[in-house]
Design a protein around this motif. Structure first.
Motif, short mmCIF file in Angstrom:
data_model
loop_
_atom_site.label_atom_id
_atom_site.label_comp_id
_atom_site.label_asym_id
_atom_site.label_seq_id
_atom_site.Cartn_x
_atom_site.Cartn_y
_atom_site.Cartn_z
N THR A 49 -7.01 1.28 -6.86
CA THR A 49 -6.01 2.64 -7.01
C THR A 49 -7.08 3.90 -6.78
O THR A 49 -8.74 3.55 -6.84
CB THR A 49 -5.60 2.47 -7.94
OG1 THR A 49 -4.26 1.56 -7.68
CG2 THR A 49 -4.48 3.85 -8.27
N GLY A 50 -7.28 4.56 -6.26
CA GLY A 50 -8.24 5.98 -6.01
C GLY A 50 -7.87 7.17 -5.42
O GLY A 50 -6.69 7.17 -5.05
N ALA A 52 0.97 -1.02 0.18
CA ALA A 52 0.24 -0.62 0.64
C ALA A 52 0.74 1.25 -0.04
O ALA A 52 1.75 1.50 0.36
CB ALA A 52 -1.24 0.07 1.42
N MET A 53 0.54 1.99 -1.18
CA MET A 53 0.80 3.99 -0.99
C MET A 53 -0.51 4.64 -0.92
O MET A 53 -0.79 4.18 -1.41
CB MET A 53 2.44 3.22 -1.53
CG MET A 53 1.65 3.57 -3.21
SD MET A 53 3.33 3.21 -4.51
CE MET A 53 3.47 1.67 -4.03
N LEU A 112 -12.22 9.27 -9.20
CA LEU A 112 -11.21 8.30 -9.88
C LEU A 112 -10.87 7.37 -9.00
O LEU A 112 -10.89 7.14 -7.95
CB LEU A 112 -10.22 8.70 -11.30
CG LEU A 112 -8.55 8.80 -10.60
CD1 LEU A 112 -7.82 7.08 -10.47
CD2 LEU A 112 -7.42 9.15 -11.70
N GLN A 113 -11.53 5.86 -9.97
CA GLN A 113 -10.70 4.84 -8.99
C GLN A 113 -10.57 3.24 -10.08
O GLN A 113 -11.58 3.36 -11.33
CB GLN A 113 -11.78 4.60 -8.08
CG GLN A 113 -13.42 4.26 -7.95
CD GLN A 113 -14.09 4.26 -6.97
OE1 GLN A 113 -14.00 4.02 -6.34
NE2 GLN A 113 -15.99 4.23 -7.32
N LYS A 114 -10.07 2.74 -9.46
CA LYS A 114 -9.54 1.08 -10.53
C LYS A 114 -9.92 0.29 -10.05
O LYS A 114 -9.42 0.26 -8.37
CB LYS A 114 -8.28 2.05 -11.60
CG LYS A 114 -7.92 0.65 -11.97
CD LYS A 114 -6.84 1.08 -13.08
CE LYS A 114 -5.75 1.33 -12.40
NZ LYS A 114 -4.38 1.77 -13.53
N GLY A 162 -4.34 10.41 -3.55
CA GLY A 162 -4.57 8.94 -4.00
C GLY A 162 -4.19 8.65 -3.42
O GLY A 162 -2.87 8.10 -2.42
N HIS A 163 -4.11 6.75 -3.13
CA HIS A 163 -4.32 5.20 -2.61
C HIS A 163 -3.93 4.93 -3.47
O HIS A 163 -5.10 4.01 -4.28
CB HIS A 163 -4.76 5.61 -1.02
CG HIS A 163 -4.25 4.83 -0.53
ND1 HIS A 163 -3.55 4.31 0.12
CD2 HIS A 163 -5.24 2.80 -0.51
CE1 HIS A 163 -3.35 3.48 1.00
NE2 HIS A 163 -4.13 2.61 0.80
#
Length: 389
Positions: free
Chosen positions: A128-129, A96-97, A166-168, A115-116
């Motif tokens: 990822t978001g 995680a970052m 955004l999110q993925k 973002g994370h």
């Protein structure tokens, strides 16, 4: 997304930990390093000074903070790998970052974002978001639908204010490097221009507020030996996004993006890298923001200077690793655009330059440095984390 200034800023930002004399120096080679700070400090992060020299927005700056989140077991394993070999720890991907930051430029452009990225089950599931707000004051170039002669265009200024998110979500296919998933993009923006005619046209087409919302599919095949600064392997990625009223969008269009990067160790201290990209927009209505079209994105070329319905780039980079800390490089890129309204020829641009990197966190393989680039019309200085592509 930085040698002397960067290292100075990092030392200042981390001054609370200076009590330990070896805190900022690698226990293996004795060189300046932030790997221990990132791994062992509960609030440790990599401060990345943002020195903006983008020709499209002018000079400016800001600060980004990169936080890497690991369990005690993960920290111990990374430390062990880093002690066993120079780049051992870099082979392990952080679970995680988090990235947070803000900045601005002399022409009034600014941004703030967070973002994370998180993964589970040994990176079998990845999320990822991110979200943020920005104001971009940009010049847009147009050939007036093909009226102007080849390779000629006029420009007009725009000011875009936006909130975005955004999110993925991706899933690994069996035990392969292939990941498949879905992506969502949302933004609400307003666009204006100091040119009264252009501003009237923008307001008539987009209104006071314009919502863009899309849903799409993504695919990624990644064999790189290090996500921060690879020296071997390749990554292939593709995404198709649909923007439609069904997703809450005021605009109706679709985009396709495909990109690739490959890294080849050609000698003991030499790495050759190539990168390519292709972007296309499928317009189903004409009420689009001036920044909706893809553009040539390369070092030395102003953002949004070269736009089109179809955009392609090809880049090459040769890196010489003086040692495991220092790398110097030279690079070249070629970009081309095509518009359906202008089929008689292509608009293209060449860019080239030199740069260097310093490995600032050996446990993670994080490199920072500077690129000096030039193109057909301009030149620029870039402060970079990673390879530069």
């Amino acid at each position: 997304m930085f040698k002397n200034l960067s290292l100075f800023a990092m030392l200042v930002a981390s001054s609370h930990a200076m009590a330990e004399s070896s805190y900022f120096f690698d226990e293996q080679d004795g060189q300046l390093d932030l790997g221990h700070h990132l791994a062992e400090n509960a609030y440790g992060f990599l401060p990345v000074p943002v020195i903006i020299t983008e020709p499209a927005v002018g000079f400016g700056g800001g600060l980004m903070g990169l936080f890497l989140h690991e369990t005690e077991e993960e920290k111990a394993l990374r430390k062990q790998k880093a002690l066993e070999s120079v780049d051992g720890g870099a082979q392990l991907i952080p679970a995680a970052m988090t990235l947070v930051g803000a900045g601005g430029t002399e022409n009034g452009t600014w941004f703030a974002l967070a973002g994370h990225r998180h993964s589970w089950l040994n990176d079998r599931i990845r999320y990822t978001g991110g979200a943020g707000a920005a104001k971009a004051n940009l010049n847009i170039y147009t050939d007036l639908g093909g009226i102007l002669p080849p390779n000629q265009s006029i420009k007009f200024d725009t000011s875009t204010e936006a909130f975005f998110a955004l999110q993925k979500l991706q899933f690994r296919v069996a035990d392969t490097p292939l990941m498949l998933g879905v992506k969502q993009i949302w933004s609400e923006s307003s666009v204006s221009s100091s040119n009264q005619i252009i501003d009237w046209l923008l307001q008539k087409a987009l209104g006071d507020k314009h919502t863009t919302s899309g849903l799409g599919l993504v695919a990624e095949f990644d064999t790189r030996d290090n996500m921060f600064f690879p020296k071997n392997g390749y990554i292939l990625s593709a995404e198709y996004m649909a923007f439609d009223e069904a997703f809450g969008s005021d605009s109706h269009y679709a985009t396709l993006n495909a990109s690739a990067e490959a890294y080849f160790p050609i000698a003991d201290k030499w790495t050759f890298a190539v990168a390519g990209s292709y972007d296309e927009i499928y317009e189903k209505d004409t009420e689009l923001s001036p920044t909706a079209k893809p553009y040539v994105d390369m070092r030395g070329v102003s953002a949004f200077r070269y736009q089109g319905e179809q955009v392609g780039t090809l880049q090459a980079q040769l890196m010489y690793h003086i040692d495991h800390r220092w790398t110097v490089s030279s690079f070249y890129g070629y970009g081309v655009t095509q518009n359906e309204s202008f089929k008689d020829g292509l608009e293209s641009v060449n860019a080239y330059g030199v740069g260097f990197r310093y490995q600032i966190a050996r446990r993670y393989g994080i490199h920072m440095g500077i690129d000096i680039a030039a193109s057909d019309e301009e030149n620029a200085l870039y402060f970079k984390v990673g390879s530069g592509f």
